[in-house]
Scaffold this active site. Structure first.
Site, PDB file in Angstrom:
ATOM      1  N   GLY A  28       0.808  -1.212   0.000  1.00  0.00           N
ATOM      2  CA  GLY A  28       0.000   0.000   0.000  1.00  0.00           C
ATOM      3  C   GLY A  28       0.843   1.263   0.000  1.00  0.00           C
ATOM      4  O   GLY A  28       0.572   2.206  -0.737  1.00  0.00           O
ATOM      5  N   GLY A  87       4.354   1.317  -0.516  1.00  0.00           N
ATOM      6  CA  GLY A  87       5.538   1.253  -1.372  1.00  0.00           C
ATOM      7  C   GLY A  87       6.808   1.567  -0.610  1.00  0.00           C
ATOM      8  O   GLY A  87       7.850   1.839  -1.212  1.00  0.00           O
ATOM      9  N   GLU A 137      -6.131  -3.452   0.723  1.00  0.00           N
ATOM     10  CA  GLU A 137      -6.036  -4.915   0.593  1.00  0.00           C
ATOM     11  C   GLU A 137      -7.245  -5.500  -0.127  1.00  0.00           C
ATOM     12  O   GLU A 137      -7.091  -6.295  -1.060  1.00  0.00           O
ATOM     13  CB  GLU A 137      -5.885  -5.540   1.983  1.00  0.00           C
ATOM     14  CG  GLU A 137      -4.598  -5.136   2.660  1.00  0.00           C
ATOM     15  CD  GLU A 137      -4.716  -5.011   4.168  1.00  0.00           C
ATOM     16  OE1 GLU A 137      -3.712  -4.637   4.797  1.00  0.00           O
ATOM     17  OE2 GLU A 137      -5.803  -5.265   4.733  1.00  0.00           O
TER      18      GLU A 137
END
Length: 177
Positions: A83, A85, A144
């Site tokens: 999410g 990075g 997610e």
């Protein structure tokens, strides 16, 4: 009430996801010698779902961190699901894979990140501003679940386009469970 909240939020994220993301993902999958998938926490679980479906679809796929995962090589593809990075362990995996000559594909909620700067391509799921706090969907749930839906829809497309019969997929499914 919460079911509709979740459905509405994920629908909004997926509607804001660029239309070409699925094609870019499939192109990278089809060009790779082998595919490696990594994430952390619940993003890793989403990656596990995706890896299983890729295997069912006939791709040579491994999940990073499993004891039987082979070494990554030039021509392989590393897919990172993160999410932010910015997850340190995933940054390290990305740097190592890039050094070896593997292609890197990041799936993220952020367009700009450390892993994104190293990746050959970043597929942003939704828009960054859509990931503020959502009551009842804490700590990354929105990313997610949206990523899981995006990847499942992409696999559905691959199976349909390639004409992969469910019986073929079932024959590849684990039979020692």
């Amino acid at each position: 009430m919460h079911q509709q909240l979740i459905i509405d939020k994920i629908s909004g994220i997926l509607e804001a996801t660029p239309d070409g993301n699925d094609k870019a993902l499939v192109d990278m999958l089809d060009q790779a010698k082998r595919i490696f998938i990594s994430g952390a926490g619940r993003s890793k679980l989403v990656g596990n779902f995706f890896a299983m479906r890729l295997m069912h679809g006939g791709y040579d796929v491994s999940v990073v961190g499993e004891i039987v995962t082979p070494s990554i090589k030039n021509g392989d593809l590393l897919i990172i699901i993160s999410g932010s990075g910015e997850t340190e362990q995933l940054v390290a995996f990305t740097k190592k894979a890039k050094e070896i000559g593997a292609k890197i594909l990041l799936i993220s909620a952020q367009s700009d990140s450390t892993i994104g700067d190293l990746a050959d391509i970043t597929l942003q799921i939704g828009r960054s501003e859509q990931y503020g706090k959502v009551k009842g969907m804490p700590m990354g749930t929105v990313f997610e679940l949206s990523t899981l839906f995006f990847l499942e829809a992409t696999i559905s497309h691959v199976i349909h386009e390639k004409g992969i019969e469910e019986e073929i997929m079932r024959s590849r499914h684990a039979n020692l469970e």
